[in-house]
Design a protein around this motif. Sequence first.
Motif, mmCIF file in Angstrom:
data_model
loop_
_atom_site.group_PDB
_atom_site.id
_atom_site.type_symbol
_atom_site.label_atom_id
_atom_site.label_comp_id
_atom_site.label_asym_id
_atom_site.label_seq_id
_atom_site.Cartn_x
_atom_site.Cartn_y
_atom_site.Cartn_z
ATOM 1 N N MET A 81 -0.232 6.610 21.856
ATOM 2 C CA MET A 81 0.629 6.418 23.020
ATOM 3 C C MET A 81 1.970 5.823 22.605
ATOM 4 N N GLY A 82 2.226 5.842 21.309
ATOM 5 C CA GLY A 82 3.509 5.348 20.809
ATOM 6 C C GLY A 82 3.518 3.894 20.389
ATOM 7 N N HIS A 83 2.319 3.259 20.261
ATOM 8 C CA HIS A 83 2.246 1.847 19.903
ATOM 9 C C HIS A 83 1.463 1.665 18.607
ATOM 10 N N GLN A 84 2.056 0.958 17.646
ATOM 11 C CA GLN A 84 1.316 0.623 16.434
ATOM 12 C C GLN A 84 0.234 -0.392 16.785
ATOM 13 N N ILE A 85 -0.956 -0.216 16.224
ATOM 14 C CA ILE A 85 -2.101 -1.058 16.555
ATOM 15 C C ILE A 85 -2.569 -1.893 15.367
ATOM 16 N N SER A 86 -2.664 -1.290 14.191
ATOM 17 C CA SER A 86 -3.151 -2.005 13.009
ATOM 18 C C SER A 86 -1.987 -2.400 12.107
ATOM 19 N N PHE A 87 -2.067 -3.638 11.588
ATOM 20 C CA PHE A 87 -0.979 -4.186 10.783
ATOM 21 C C PHE A 87 -1.566 -4.782 9.502
ATOM 22 N N GLY A 88 -0.860 -5.734 8.909
ATOM 23 C CA GLY A 88 -1.359 -6.369 7.699
ATOM 24 C C GLY A 88 -1.566 -5.365 6.576
ATOM 25 N N LEU A 89 -2.676 -5.495 5.845
ATOM 26 C CA LEU A 89 -2.933 -4.594 4.719
ATOM 27 C C LEU A 89 -3.148 -3.149 5.163
ATOM 28 N N ALA A 90 -3.596 -2.939 6.395
ATOM 29 C CA ALA A 90 -3.758 -1.569 6.888
ATOM 30 C C ALA A 90 -2.427 -0.835 6.871
ATOM 31 N N GLU A 91 -1.359 -1.529 7.215
ATOM 32 C CA GLU A 91 -0.021 -0.927 7.160
ATOM 33 C C GLU A 91 0.530 -0.947 5.735
ATOM 34 N N GLU A 92 0.318 -2.055 5.025
ATOM 35 C CA GLU A 92 0.852 -2.173 3.666
ATOM 36 C C GLU A 92 0.288 -1.087 2.749
ATOM 37 N N LEU A 93 -0.992 -0.817 2.856
ATOM 38 C CA LEU A 93 -1.588 0.209 2.000
ATOM 39 C C LEU A 93 -1.143 1.607 2.396
ATOM 40 N N LEU A 94 -0.846 1.827 3.676
ATOM 41 C CA LEU A 94 -0.272 3.116 4.067
ATOM 42 C C LEU A 94 1.064 3.330 3.358
ATOM 43 N N HIS A 95 1.906 2.296 3.391
ATOM 44 C CA HIS A 95 3.198 2.398 2.699
ATOM 45 C C HIS A 95 2.991 2.636 1.207
ATOM 46 N N LEU A 96 2.017 1.921 0.610
ATOM 47 C CA LEU A 96 1.755 2.087 -0.823
ATOM 48 C C LEU A 96 1.292 3.507 -1.136
ATOM 49 N N SER A 97 0.516 4.097 -0.244
ATOM 50 C CA SER A 97 -0.031 5.435 -0.498
ATOM 51 C C SER A 97 1.054 6.491 -0.607
ATOM 52 N N ILE A 98 2.194 6.250 0.052
ATOM 53 C CA ILE A 98 3.294 7.242 0.009
ATOM 54 C C ILE A 98 4.562 6.635 -0.589
ATOM 55 N N LYS A 99 4.360 5.644 -1.448
ATOM 56 C CA LYS A 99 5.486 4.986 -2.118
ATOM 57 C C LYS A 99 6.350 5.987 -2.861
ATOM 58 N N HIS A 100 5.714 7.026 -3.412
ATOM 59 C CA HIS A 100 6.439 8.039 -4.185
ATOM 60 C C HIS A 100 6.529 9.367 -3.420
ATOM 61 N N GLY A 101 6.362 9.285 -2.120
ATOM 62 C CA GLY A 101 6.471 10.480 -1.284
ATOM 63 C C GLY A 101 5.140 10.920 -0.710
ATOM 64 N N ALA A 102 5.177 11.382 0.517
ATOM 65 C CA ALA A 102 3.966 11.873 1.174
ATOM 66 C C ALA A 102 3.710 13.318 0.790
ATOM 67 N N GLU A 103 2.436 13.685 0.664
ATOM 68 C CA GLU A 103 2.101 15.094 0.436
ATOM 69 C C GLU A 103 2.351 15.904 1.702
ATOM 70 N N LYS A 104 2.166 15.250 2.844
ATOM 71 C CA LYS A 104 2.245 15.936 4.130
ATOM 72 C C LYS A 104 2.213 14.871 5.221
ATOM 73 N N HIS A 105 2.647 15.218 6.407
ATOM 74 C CA HIS A 105 2.621 14.308 7.553
ATOM 75 C C HIS A 105 3.395 13.020 7.274
ATOM 76 N N TYR A 106 4.567 13.133 6.707
ATOM 77 C CA TYR A 106 5.385 11.934 6.538
ATOM 78 C C TYR A 106 5.700 11.364 7.922
ATOM 79 N N PRO A 107 5.354 10.090 8.188
ATOM 80 C CA PRO A 107 5.522 9.531 9.538
ATOM 81 C C PRO A 107 6.959 9.095 9.831
ATOM 82 N N LYS A 108 7.835 10.058 9.855
ATOM 83 C CA LYS A 108 9.262 9.779 10.013
ATOM 84 C C LYS A 108 9.559 8.992 11.274
ATOM 85 N N ALA A 109 8.911 9.337 12.370
ATOM 86 C CA ALA A 109 9.175 8.656 13.638
ATOM 87 C C ALA A 109 8.868 7.161 13.553
ATOM 88 N N TRP A 110 7.944 6.777 12.676
ATOM 89 C CA TRP A 110 7.523 5.390 12.561
ATOM 90 C C TRP A 110 8.277 4.637 11.476
#
Length: 404
Positions: A71-100
């Motif tokens: 619905m347009g609201h981030q729900i999980s933060f902390g390491l859940a968000e940090e590890l998402l950023h780490l997973s695409i530190k060198h670029g996303a394979e697909k579904h880059y979350p540009k809007a976020w």
Amino acid sequence: MTSYIIEKERKTDIALECDVLVAGGGIGGVAAAIAAARNGAKVILLEREFLLGGLATLGLITIYLPICDGMGHQISFGLAEELLHLSIKHGAEKHYPKAWLEDGTQEERINKRFMTQFNPHIFAIEMEQMLLDLGVHVLYGSVAVDVKKEGDRIDSVIIENKSGRSAIRSKTVIDSTGDSDICKYAEAETAVFKNKNGLASWYYYYEQSEVHLKMFGLADLVEGHNTQGTGNETVEVISNKRYTGLDGLELSEMVINARHEMFKDIMEKKAKNPEYVPVTISNLPLVRMTRRLCGKYTMDDSEMHTYFEDSIGTICDWRKRGPVYELPFRCLIGDDIKNLYVAGRNISVTDAMWDITRVIPVCAVTGEAAGTAAALYGDVDKVDIKGLQEQLLAQNVVLHHKFE
């Protein structure tokens, strides 16, 4: 007639000692080890394979499912968000979350959920480096085979690896094995997933000068998310047989059958297009739900939008838009063992809730909470919930959702 081999009694050397032993190096275990180390604990991370990430990397389940409510609201933060950023530190394979990640509008965030697809190998190495930088002792090729208890506490975890059999003595233990193996060895109360697991074998393939992910067999689909028309993101039943994931002979059969079906799929595609070449295949049995702890509280999927005083983080339902859950700390601990926490898909939930909590973002949320609690307080009955929550807040975790 059953025959037996009686092994001679033997002594087991204490090879290592630590404050927090994390058993299992999937996302939940990695998050637990990071959190414990950041909170000052001497941490050992035990991993059966030789790569971190579990199903996310070795299993090629490379979809970092949503950390938003759809619905347009981030729900999980902390390491859940940090590890998402780490997973695409060198670029996303697909579904880059540009809007976020690039100040998208609310409408754009509703249309595109906060999720991504990552490269499994790069993500695994980045996680390894993060742990090493924090001083975590990562012990690969090592599997827990038993525990030594002193009353209602685990004194040591017995492991086996190339060096043979030894033990690790730890003040606290976090079971993030995915199958609640430590819980079982410690004789904590556990439950088994009733519906068992379907067959799947994801793989990467090369075609038309590009590498693609093939979600072969059971796949996790996000409602309403634009799949960019690849034609790969569908649930494909490749066998009617289901597997518990808790038997050695059965797991071998499962992997063999899955690869047999995958090989047929590859050959069929290759017959139509010789450029269709497999690049890498999943190297783990793709079991999702097996055995879990029966904790102080067992959460159900009907408890969406419910306030929990002992919440350790907020999560969404990755399968559909709208539902938000607070996770009680009591799902991470049981009544039987005083120095045992669980993280990842081991937490205490009903079968209906299990499908929501087994995924990467939730594993990160529970791992961070378990690791923080273990480092700060040791035994579970010594945890000051308010103090734990204050520390989680300081780590950018959101504990409660403002339900509208």
